[in-house]
Write a protein that holds these residues in place. Sequence first.
Motif, PDB file in Angstrom:
ATOM      1  N   GLU A   1      35.584  42.252  36.269  1.00 29.15           N
ATOM      2  CA  GLU A   1      36.413  42.674  37.549  1.00 29.15           C
ATOM      3  C   GLU A   1      36.106  43.877  37.870  1.00 29.15           C
TER       4      GLU A   1
ATOM      5  N   LYS B   1      38.943  40.865  33.038  1.00 26.57           N
ATOM      6  CA  LYS B   1      39.405  41.905  33.824  1.00 26.57           C
ATOM      7  C   LYS B   1      38.175  43.458  33.151  1.00 26.57           C
TER       8      LYS B   1
ATOM      9  N   LYS C   1      40.064  36.224  40.930  1.00 26.70           N
ATOM     10  CA  LYS C   1      40.045  38.175  40.868  1.00 26.70           C
ATOM     11  C   LYS C   1      38.815  38.423  41.177  1.00 26.70           C
ATOM     12  N   ILE C   2      37.545  38.226  40.006  1.00 29.11           N
ATOM     13  CA  ILE C   2      36.542  38.335  40.081  1.00 29.11           C
ATOM     14  C   ILE C   2      35.492  38.257  41.380  1.00 29.11           C
TER      15      ILE C   2
END
Length: 312
Positions: free
Chosen positions: A73, A70, A104-105
Amino acid sequence: MISEAELIVDRRRLKRSVTLWRILAVLLAVGAVVALLWTPGNVRSFEDHIARIRIDGLITGDQATLDLLKKVEESRKVKGVIIRIDSPGGTTAGSEAIYEAVRKIAKDKPVVAVMDTVAASGGYITALATDRIVARGNTITGSIGVIFSFPEVSKLLDTIGVKMEELKSGDLKAEPSPYRPVSDKVREVSMAMVKDGFDWFTGLVAERRNLPIERVRELSDGRVYTGRQAITVKLIDELGGEEVAVSWLETEKKLAADLEIVDWKPRDTRDTAGFGFSAADLVLRALGLESLSAGVERAKLDGLLVLWHPAF
């Protein structure tokens, strides 16, 4: 007798000494807080760079790794990502969590996987989340499949004269049970769960590798492939190591050639003191019982697995 002037001098000297000790105490307190909070994995580059993330060992979708992904990201300084994979897989849910975090990255940053010795099953799922997959010729990969294993010790219990009694709300509660042979109904329900996970896995392969689902099913009998075999059947993109991945980022994704590669590491959740080691691990190593430490990781293997070697 001590004169008044001498008393004044002594008081001033004492006051300076107390002030000095107070300053030292504050500095020590600040240093202690920094030591508690700092680990090597928390070091981040303040310049634009390529992040290197290692996915090693059992994949369980642990929170430390998810938090790290996260942060990568969200970092504006990370311009590209290299995922180094050396894993036989792990839990299906954990592999799914890592896959989703890497995807997501990849929405905003180019991501490339570099397979090391083993990137099988859940390790291969991690690679599928990236934009490009690079492996060594002798990397072990593939093992597309799902397994659900459990002990059955009813004969052993009969031999030693132990009988387990259960009161439960439904006939499928806590099944399969290690205390009795698997019934046809339990086997059918368990196999349906395995098939559902398998369909999800093969669907990922078909989507991410742009292969017909029929072809994916042919490749998904659980076997492993070398990197050379995997490129022939289009499970990976290129043979080589990290230098090949960097070249792809520079030529295909137009990243600057002078970007530094910075290791991003998750915080060691076993390290409650923040000093980069676990006291329990230290004791086990001192006693020559490192295998017991590894056993803690193996104990996490419950539920559906995407794992090349269950005995791991």
